[in-house]
Scaffold this motif. Structure first.
Motif, mmCIF file in Angstrom:
data_model
loop_
_atom_site.group_PDB
_atom_site.id
_atom_site.type_symbol
_atom_site.label_atom_id
_atom_site.label_comp_id
_atom_site.label_asym_id
_atom_site.label_seq_id
_atom_site.Cartn_x
_atom_site.Cartn_y
_atom_site.Cartn_z
ATOM 1 N N ALA A 1 0.845 -1.592 -0.118
ATOM 2 C CA ALA A 1 0.177 0.105 0.247
ATOM 3 C C ALA A 1 0.563 1.118 -0.315
ATOM 4 O O ALA A 1 0.823 2.241 -0.214
ATOM 5 C CB ALA A 1 -0.838 -0.002 1.429
ATOM 6 N N GLN A 2 2.234 1.108 0.715
ATOM 7 C CA GLN A 2 2.997 2.523 0.924
ATOM 8 C C GLN A 2 3.455 2.452 -0.453
ATOM 9 O O GLN A 2 3.644 3.756 -1.033
ATOM 10 C CB GLN A 2 3.831 2.410 2.317
ATOM 11 C CG GLN A 2 2.919 2.305 3.305
ATOM 12 C CD GLN A 2 4.439 1.755 4.341
ATOM 13 O OE1 GLN A 2 5.347 1.790 4.247
ATOM 14 N NE2 GLN A 2 4.101 2.854 6.105
ATOM 15 N N ASP A 3 4.123 1.594 -1.338
ATOM 16 C CA ASP A 3 4.380 1.663 -2.404
ATOM 17 C C ASP A 3 3.209 2.110 -3.720
ATOM 18 O O ASP A 3 3.513 3.638 -4.620
ATOM 19 C CB ASP A 3 5.164 0.458 -3.140
ATOM 20 C CG ASP A 3 6.183 -0.055 -2.316
ATOM 21 O OD1 ASP A 3 6.781 0.463 -1.080
ATOM 22 O OD2 ASP A 3 6.840 -1.378 -2.023
ATOM 23 N N ARG A 4 2.298 1.833 -3.299
ATOM 24 C CA ARG A 4 1.662 2.253 -4.717
ATOM 25 C C ARG A 4 1.523 3.510 -4.131
ATOM 26 O O ARG A 4 1.264 4.012 -5.182
ATOM 27 C CB ARG A 4 0.471 1.586 -4.470
ATOM 28 C CG ARG A 4 -0.756 1.390 -5.149
ATOM 29 C CD ARG A 4 -2.392 0.330 -5.179
ATOM 30 N NE ARG A 4 -2.074 0.224 -3.872
ATOM 31 C CZ ARG A 4 -2.253 -0.898 -2.696
ATOM 32 N NH1 ARG A 4 -1.612 -1.921 -3.607
ATOM 33 N NH2 ARG A 4 -2.871 -0.794 -1.911
ATOM 34 N N GLN A 5 1.020 3.742 -2.699
ATOM 35 C CA GLN A 5 0.591 5.866 -2.795
ATOM 36 C C GLN A 5 1.958 6.542 -2.800
ATOM 37 O O GLN A 5 1.858 7.662 -3.542
ATOM 38 C CB GLN A 5 0.209 6.073 -1.543
ATOM 39 C CG GLN A 5 -1.025 4.689 -0.837
ATOM 40 C CD GLN A 5 -1.320 6.104 0.626
ATOM 41 O OE1 GLN A 5 -0.452 5.606 1.920
ATOM 42 N NE2 GLN A 5 -2.105 5.298 1.019
ATOM 43 N N LYS A 6 3.098 5.913 -3.593
ATOM 44 C CA LYS A 6 4.353 6.432 -3.605
ATOM 45 C C LYS A 6 4.222 6.706 -4.778
ATOM 46 O O LYS A 6 4.670 7.901 -5.405
ATOM 47 C CB LYS A 6 5.430 5.658 -2.760
ATOM 48 C CG LYS A 6 6.524 6.786 -3.300
ATOM 49 C CD LYS A 6 7.922 5.699 -2.402
ATOM 50 C CE LYS A 6 9.151 7.087 -2.767
ATOM 51 N NZ LYS A 6 10.018 7.803 -3.602
ATOM 52 N N LYS A 7 3.627 5.725 -5.759
ATOM 53 C CA LYS A 7 4.121 5.415 -6.608
ATOM 54 C C LYS A 7 2.942 7.186 -7.290
ATOM 55 O O LYS A 7 3.413 7.496 -8.286
ATOM 56 C CB LYS A 7 3.693 4.443 -7.452
ATOM 57 C CG LYS A 7 3.826 4.270 -8.793
ATOM 58 C CD LYS A 7 3.041 2.883 -9.731
ATOM 59 C CE LYS A 7 1.259 2.797 -9.750
ATOM 60 N NZ LYS A 7 0.934 1.936 -10.415
ATOM 61 N N TYR A 8 1.756 6.503 -6.683
ATOM 62 C CA TYR A 8 1.011 8.415 -7.305
ATOM 63 C C TYR A 8 1.290 9.650 -6.633
ATOM 64 O O TYR A 8 1.302 10.207 -7.362
ATOM 65 C CB TYR A 8 -0.344 7.949 -6.548
ATOM 66 C CG TYR A 8 -1.110 6.548 -7.069
ATOM 67 C CD1 TYR A 8 -1.098 6.498 -8.915
ATOM 68 C CD2 TYR A 8 -1.574 5.484 -6.636
ATOM 69 C CE1 TYR A 8 -1.905 5.140 -9.293
ATOM 70 C CE2 TYR A 8 -2.056 4.597 -7.325
ATOM 71 C CZ TYR A 8 -2.099 4.815 -8.648
ATOM 72 O OH TYR A 8 -2.956 3.669 -9.388
ATOM 73 N N ALA A 9 1.861 9.529 -5.446
ATOM 74 C CA ALA A 9 2.529 11.111 -5.194
ATOM 75 C C ALA A 9 3.620 11.091 -6.086
ATOM 76 O O ALA A 9 4.271 12.716 -6.472
ATOM 77 C CB ALA A 9 3.210 10.679 -3.654
ATOM 78 N N ASP A 10 4.744 10.106 -6.716
ATOM 79 C CA ASP A 10 5.918 10.452 -7.364
ATOM 80 C C ASP A 10 5.472 11.092 -8.480
ATOM 81 O O ASP A 10 5.849 11.765 -9.227
ATOM 82 C CB ASP A 10 6.781 9.679 -7.664
ATOM 83 C CG ASP A 10 7.646 9.401 -6.301
ATOM 84 O OD1 ASP A 10 7.010 10.246 -5.202
ATOM 85 O OD2 ASP A 10 8.368 8.223 -5.951
ATOM 86 N N GLN A 11 4.628 11.138 -9.124
ATOM 87 C CA GLN A 11 3.619 11.319 -10.689
ATOM 88 C C GLN A 11 3.697 13.433 -10.719
ATOM 89 O O GLN A 11 4.473 13.653 -11.621
ATOM 90 C CB GLN A 11 2.383 10.433 -11.238
ATOM 91 C CG GLN A 11 2.762 9.017 -11.527
ATOM 92 C CD GLN A 11 1.529 8.431 -11.548
ATOM 93 O OE1 GLN A 11 0.228 9.153 -11.292
ATOM 94 N NE2 GLN A 11 1.302 7.169 -12.144
#
Length: 153
Positions: free
Chosen positions: A15-25
């Motif tokens: 879940a943290q990796d998924r949130q980080k991916k969206y935030a980094d975009q």
């Protein structure tokens, strides 16, 4: 019991990796060199008058300022104009926007001759449109005019 903890831990990591991916975009690595021009973002506090305007008409960015030096990895010192010397001159990169010099966006303002009673002369050229606004018991005539300033035809 440890199997459940491991499963929960793996799901949290996913879940943290998924949130980080969206935030980094939405993030961009911005680097500025000394001498670059940047726009400084104004904090959007409601009902606070900064830089002369308040509410909807307040500017989002103030005029271009020059970067003096990089203080930290994400902080820059700016050369602020004299009227803003009361502000701290170091800003985070999230408050800065790259300024692309474009001569076409600069608007030349013509001076308006103001008389002693703080008025200036404009003359109507012609009537563009007529309408009547109907109220409860009367009709108010509305007229749209084309105006001419003595300096502008």
């Amino acid at each position: 019991m440890t199997e459940k903890v491991e499963v929960i831990h793996k799901r949290l990591i996913a879940a943290q990796d998924r949130q980080k991916k969206y935030a980094d975009q939405g993030r961009k690595d911005m680097q500025f060199e000394p001498g670059d021009k940047v726009l400084l973002k104004i904090s959007p506090w409601k009902d606070l008058s900064r830089f002369g305007k308040k509410g909807k008409l307040r500017p989002r960015y103030i005029r271009p300022v020059e970067v003096l030096k990089q203080v930290e990895k994400v902080a820059y010192e700016l050369a602020l104009p004299p009227q803003m010397q009361h502000l701290h001159s170091v800003f985070e990169v999230s408050l800065l926007k790259k300024y692309n010099v474009d001569v076409s966006h600069v608007i030349e303002l013509e001076p308006v001759e103001i008389q002693q009673d703080l008025s200036y002369v404009e003359q109507p050229v012609r009537i563009l449109d007529r309408k009547g606004k109907a109220l409860k018991n009367k009709v108010v005539p509305l007229v749209r005019l084309l105006w001419r300033n003595p300096k502008v035809e």
